[in-house]
Design an enzyme around this catalytic site. Sequence first.
Site, mmCIF file in Angstrom:
data_model
loop_
_atom_site.group_PDB
_atom_site.id
_atom_site.type_symbol
_atom_site.label_atom_id
_atom_site.label_comp_id
_atom_site.label_asym_id
_atom_site.label_seq_id
_atom_site.Cartn_x
_atom_site.Cartn_y
_atom_site.Cartn_z
ATOM 1 N N HIS A 3 32.357 44.994 -40.527
ATOM 2 C CA HIS A 3 33.146 44.457 -39.400
ATOM 3 C C HIS A 3 34.417 45.287 -39.240
ATOM 4 O O HIS A 3 35.365 45.132 -40.001
ATOM 5 C CB HIS A 3 33.521 42.991 -39.668
ATOM 6 C CG HIS A 3 34.262 42.353 -38.534
ATOM 7 N ND1 HIS A 3 33.973 41.074 -38.086
ATOM 8 C CD2 HIS A 3 35.278 42.782 -37.748
ATOM 9 C CE1 HIS A 3 34.772 40.762 -37.087
ATOM 10 N NE2 HIS A 3 35.586 41.793 -36.873
ATOM 11 N N ASP A 18 37.586 43.845 -40.899
ATOM 12 C CA ASP A 18 38.248 43.468 -39.645
ATOM 13 C C ASP A 18 39.487 44.326 -39.413
ATOM 14 O O ASP A 18 40.444 43.878 -38.758
ATOM 15 C CB ASP A 18 38.615 41.979 -39.612
ATOM 16 C CG ASP A 18 38.853 41.475 -38.191
ATOM 17 O OD1 ASP A 18 38.401 42.150 -37.240
ATOM 18 O OD2 ASP A 18 39.501 40.428 -38.030
ATOM 19 N N LEU A 48 43.697 37.216 -36.526
ATOM 20 C CA LEU A 48 42.924 36.024 -36.163
ATOM 21 C C LEU A 48 41.521 36.115 -36.744
ATOM 22 O O LEU A 48 40.907 37.181 -36.638
ATOM 23 C CB LEU A 48 42.850 35.883 -34.638
ATOM 24 C CG LEU A 48 44.172 35.472 -33.980
ATOM 25 C CD1 LEU A 48 44.059 35.556 -32.469
ATOM 26 C CD2 LEU A 48 44.599 34.070 -34.408
ATOM 27 N N ALA A 104 47.321 40.417 -32.587
ATOM 28 C CA ALA A 104 46.657 40.017 -33.832
ATOM 29 C C ALA A 104 45.839 41.172 -34.382
ATOM 30 O O ALA A 104 45.043 41.768 -33.653
ATOM 31 C CB ALA A 104 45.739 38.831 -33.561
ATOM 32 N N ASN A 153 34.669 44.883 -28.764
ATOM 33 C CA ASN A 153 35.693 44.295 -27.869
ATOM 34 C C ASN A 153 36.619 45.368 -27.288
ATOM 35 O O ASN A 153 37.831 45.321 -27.432
ATOM 36 C CB ASN A 153 36.486 43.179 -28.577
ATOM 37 C CG ASN A 153 37.252 43.643 -29.800
ATOM 38 O OD1 ASN A 153 36.863 44.610 -30.454
ATOM 39 N ND2 ASN A 153 38.335 42.955 -30.109
ATOM 40 N N HIS A 173 32.607 35.067 -34.037
ATOM 41 C CA HIS A 173 34.026 34.777 -34.263
ATOM 42 C C HIS A 173 34.111 33.253 -34.260
ATOM 43 O O HIS A 173 34.009 32.624 -33.208
ATOM 44 C CB HIS A 173 34.906 35.390 -33.162
ATOM 45 C CG HIS A 173 36.365 35.150 -33.411
ATOM 46 N ND1 HIS A 173 37.234 36.155 -33.758
ATOM 47 C CD2 HIS A 173 37.089 34.012 -33.416
ATOM 48 C CE1 HIS A 173 38.443 35.637 -33.956
ATOM 49 N NE2 HIS A 173 38.381 34.340 -33.745
ATOM 50 N N HIS A 182 46.634 48.085 -33.919
ATOM 51 C CA HIS A 182 47.529 47.890 -32.771
ATOM 52 C C HIS A 182 48.755 48.742 -33.070
ATOM 53 O O HIS A 182 49.244 48.750 -34.214
ATOM 54 C CB HIS A 182 47.963 46.426 -32.629
ATOM 55 C CG HIS A 182 46.846 45.495 -32.272
ATOM 56 N ND1 HIS A 182 46.407 45.317 -30.975
ATOM 57 C CD2 HIS A 182 46.053 44.704 -33.037
ATOM 58 C CE1 HIS A 182 45.404 44.443 -30.961
ATOM 59 N NE2 HIS A 182 45.172 44.060 -32.197
ATOM 60 N N HIS A 221 37.145 47.386 -36.176
ATOM 61 C CA HIS A 221 37.535 47.751 -34.807
ATOM 62 C C HIS A 221 38.036 49.191 -34.818
ATOM 63 O O HIS A 221 39.052 49.476 -35.443
ATOM 64 C CB HIS A 221 38.636 46.815 -34.295
ATOM 65 C CG HIS A 221 38.210 45.386 -34.283
ATOM 66 N ND1 HIS A 221 37.659 44.787 -33.168
ATOM 67 C CD2 HIS A 221 38.197 44.447 -35.259
ATOM 68 C CE1 HIS A 221 37.346 43.531 -33.462
ATOM 69 N NE2 HIS A 221 37.661 43.300 -34.725
ATOM 70 N N LEU A 222 37.300 50.063 -34.122
ATOM 71 C CA LEU A 222 37.704 51.473 -34.066
ATOM 72 C C LEU A 222 38.415 51.808 -32.761
ATOM 73 O O LEU A 222 39.017 52.865 -32.641
ATOM 74 C CB LEU A 222 36.471 52.371 -34.226
ATOM 75 C CG LEU A 222 35.742 52.264 -35.573
ATOM 76 C CD1 LEU A 222 34.444 53.073 -35.552
ATOM 77 C CD2 LEU A 222 36.625 52.719 -36.720
ATOM 78 N N ARG A 223 38.308 50.887 -31.766
ATOM 79 C CA ARG A 223 38.836 51.145 -30.410
ATOM 80 C C ARG A 223 38.113 52.350 -29.787
ATOM 81 O O ARG A 223 37.024 52.699 -30.195
ATOM 82 C CB ARG A 223 40.361 51.346 -30.403
ATOM 83 C CG ARG A 223 41.156 50.312 -31.213
ATOM 84 C CD ARG A 223 41.058 48.921 -30.675
ATOM 85 N NE ARG A 223 42.014 48.036 -31.342
ATOM 86 C CZ ARG A 223 41.788 46.759 -31.606
ATOM 87 N NH1 ARG A 223 40.642 46.186 -31.271
ATOM 88 N NH2 ARG A 223 42.689 46.020 -32.192
ATOM 89 N N LYS A 233 27.658 40.341 -30.954
ATOM 90 C CA LYS A 233 28.851 39.596 -31.376
ATOM 91 C C LYS A 233 29.224 38.566 -30.317
ATOM 92 O O LYS A 233 29.362 38.906 -29.136
ATOM 93 C CB LYS A 233 30.018 40.577 -31.573
ATOM 94 C CG LYS A 233 31.385 39.954 -31.877
ATOM 95 C CD LYS A 233 31.471 39.438 -33.298
ATOM 96 C CE LYS A 233 32.804 38.752 -33.570
ATOM 97 N NZ LYS A 233 33.869 39.660 -33.925
ATOM 98 N N HIS A 284 34.727 37.168 -40.803
ATOM 99 C CA HIS A 284 36.096 36.982 -41.337
ATOM 100 C C HIS A 284 36.431 35.513 -41.617
ATOM 101 O O HIS A 284 37.313 34.940 -40.989
ATOM 102 C CB HIS A 284 37.147 37.611 -40.418
ATOM 103 C CG HIS A 284 36.956 37.437 -38.944
ATOM 104 N ND1 HIS A 284 36.741 36.218 -38.361
ATOM 105 C CD2 HIS A 284 36.952 38.341 -37.939
ATOM 106 C CE1 HIS A 284 36.621 36.378 -37.067
ATOM 107 N NE2 HIS A 284 36.733 37.657 -36.775
#
Length: 344
Positions: free
Chosen positions: A13, A247, A219, A263, A41, A136, A251, A15-17, A99, A174
């Site tokens: 899990h 996770d 989150l 978050a 996302n 989620h 940011h 987030h690489l953007r 997801k 998560h």
Amino acid sequence: MKTITLTQPDDWHVHLRDGLALQRTVPDLAQQFSRAICMPNLVPPVKTVTEAEAYRSRIIQHVPKGNAFDPCMVLYFTDHTSPDEILKIKNSEHVNAIKLYPAGATTNSDNGVSDITKVYHVIEKLEEYQIPLLLHGEVTHAHIDIFDREKRFLDDVLAPLLKTFPKLKMVLEHITTADAAEFVLDQGQNVGATITPQHLLFNRNDMLVGGIKPHFYCLPILKRQTHQAKLLEVATSGNPKFFLGTDSAPHAQDAKENACGCAGCYSATHAIEFYAQAFDQVGKIERLEGFASHFGADFYGLPRNTAQITLVKEDQIIPESFDYLENQKIIPLYAGKTIQWRKV
Ligand code: DOR
Ligand code: ZN
């Protein structure tokens, strides 16, 4: 000095953007992990197998030469996801799951599912093809306290879902509460859960006592110490239902240190060391390999990695920041603090 060698871990899990962010996130993650479930996302979200394949190519362009990092892709479930798209996942080599974000639950979740019962005809296909549904697990109603949102999801959404689809393969992502840990323990082997390093190492006091610390804000939000203790217990228990998912969610510093901060904790650079720290703190370092390197692959029906990594018990200081995007910084989890494990 203590040394341990383990099968190279995977991150189930992350987030690489997209775009410029990949210059930071992909090399950081690829020097730790062999594979990763790359969350969808983005803006706009990754909704189809075709879009996921294109996103995967953009990720691969940033994998350092000689590194065999293999991104595993996930679609973003919307109210309009069609059963045909689920068949495409089944036939796809690189897309492993879908997801589901309840609409409004977290970063870029506006296109999430508004009412899960309205997509039951699609979930039926997931159960039939044994494609993992990644959840989620938080309700989003304004009147539900943020600290109760995971528990309410278990009672109001997940229990009825699993009653309707008892063979559905799903991962509660998560997890942050003892309630979620116990819920997963009570289910069959078709239900697993990922656990982040921040939820094993920290609790809400770390975030809120002595001044608000936005880099611990993610989150689902950090909970009280008793929940942290239960998560540590199940993560280090050797039960294959619980496996690694960082996770890690970048940011920029400005977006975190803000009157309305985003978050997400950025842990990609030192994730395996954070987990080693958490396992060692409860005297269970020998359980790290199963959690980090075996159980996730087994759950997804993928082969375990053959490469190995070595960790030494030796102090290291987490850097204060890293460069991110154009002229921005990212503050990693536990920036400037010392941890006792180091990957060699
Ligand atoms: O803290 C979080 N950040 N939780 C999520 O669920 C999403 C993530 C993000 O994408 O920033
Ligand atoms: Zn996430």
